[in-house]
Design a protein around this motif. Structure first.
Motif, PDB file in Angstrom:
ATOM      1  N   CYS A   1     -65.237  53.524  29.905  1.00  0.00           N
ATOM      2  CA  CYS A   1     -64.530  53.999  30.953  1.00  0.00           C
ATOM      3  C   CYS A   1     -65.167  53.678  32.279  1.00  0.00           C
ATOM      4  O   CYS A   1     -66.492  54.173  32.028  1.00  0.00           O
TER       5      CYS A   1
ATOM      6  N   CYS B   1     -65.978  57.763  33.320  1.00  0.00           N
ATOM      7  CA  CYS B   1     -67.215  58.353  32.730  1.00  0.00           C
ATOM      8  C   CYS B   1     -68.057  57.968  31.630  1.00  0.00           C
ATOM      9  O   CYS B   1     -68.961  58.410  31.079  1.00  0.00           O
TER      10      CYS B   1
ATOM     11  N   CYS C   1     -60.440  55.932  30.279  1.00  0.00           N
ATOM     12  CA  CYS C   1     -60.300  56.453  29.324  1.00  0.00           C
ATOM     13  C   CYS C   1     -58.966  57.277  29.692  1.00  0.00           C
ATOM     14  O   CYS C   1     -58.574  57.541  30.831  1.00  0.00           O
TER      15      CYS C   1
ATOM     16  N   CYS D   1     -59.692  60.002  32.174  1.00  0.00           N
ATOM     17  CA  CYS D   1     -59.796  59.825  33.723  1.00  0.00           C
ATOM     18  C   CYS D   1     -58.687  58.875  34.291  1.00  0.00           C
ATOM     19  O   CYS D   1     -58.610  58.967  35.639  1.00  0.00           O
TER      20      CYS D   1
HETATM   21 ZN   LIG Z   1     -63.123  58.210  31.241  1.00  0.00          ZN
END
Ligand SMILES: [Zn+2]
Length: 258
Positions: free
Chosen positions: A155, A158, A177, A180
């Motif tokens: 991601c 993150c 992801c 997020c």
């Molecule tokens: Zn993420």
């Protein structure tokens, strides 16, 4: 001047009754156009090496900016492609794509090997879904070779490696992801299941000889094909007549219901 290159014939145009122009894909010089005198005669020593998708060591003479094929030693012929219309159409699309995207007279890293692997995988594909995977691997890995490698490591916010749903943004080549990703995002995106993301990572990061080898369900293959087509055509900013033909004739992939 005599030069010797390993190459694959990716285009062929007839000249008169007996001869032809060949577009030969090489690592050293990109695409070379060479005249093959008498190659269409059955008793010509060039006959076997001057066919489309012929992989050979070509000995060429270069006079000013023109190449002529002196001799050729066959390495492999992908003639089985010609016995299956879908595979032949896919190979023709690959050839058109490399012809359009490969600069002339410029060294390419491993392009001949990549192309040979792509033809081999298409030739030996046993199912329609597998052919879709081969096509996707070609489109995505070739995009990487042209400098458009998506960042599929994790991601982009993150760094998360795995999530039930990952979101792929083809315009930036990034993934987010499910935690997020901004669901109000207005641009184009695809939802990647773990198996599709895993297949894409394999295509992008595996060694060349493994890039086409990954497990994928039939439904995954059908979606992956949409993603990689979109990614590749957007990056190369064009469409290919051979691709349209391939899509027009191909058998629909039967989706397995699991
Ligand atoms: Zn993420």
């Amino acid at each position: 001047m005599l030069v010797t290159y390993d190459g694959i014939v990716v285009g062929r145009r007839e000249i008169g009754e007996n001869s032809c122009f060949l577009d030969i894909l090489t690592d050293e010089q990109g695409i070379i156009e060479a005249t093959a005198h008498g190659a269409k005669k059955l008793n010509s020593s060039l006959h076997g090496s001057a066919g489309l998708f012929s992989y050979a060591t070509f000995c060429l003479s270069k006079n000013r900016e023109r190449y002529t094929v002196n001799s050729a030693k066959p390495k492999r012929s992908f003639h089985e492609l010609g016995s299956d219309i879908e595979k032949l159409a896919l190979g023709s699309y690959f050839a058109q794509a490399v012809k359009f995207c490969t600069p002339q007279e410029q060294a390419q890293d491993s392009l001949v090997r990549f192309f040979a692997i792509a033809l081999y995988e298409a030739e030996t594909a046993q199912t329609s879904a597998r052919l879709s995977c081969v096509r996707s691997a070609f489109e995505l890995r070739f995009s990487c070779m042209l400098g458009y490698r998506p960042d599929l490591r994790g991601c982009c916010n993150c760094g998360g490696f795995e999530h039930e749903d990952m979101f792929f943004l083809p315009d930036s080549g990034e993934i987010f992801c499910g935690d997020c990703f901004d669901r109000s995002y207005g641009g184009r995106y695809y939802v990647l299941t773990p198996e599709i993301l895993s297949a894409m990572r394999n295509i992008v990061y595996a060694q060349l000889n493994r890039a086409f080898r990954f497990p994928l369900s039939d439904s995954g293959a059908a979606l992956l094909e949409k993603i990689t087509e979109n990614y590749f055509l957007t990056r190369t900013e064009r469409t290919f007549t051979a691709l349209e033909y391939f899509k027009g004739i191909r058998q629909p992939v039967i989706i397995d219901k699991k």
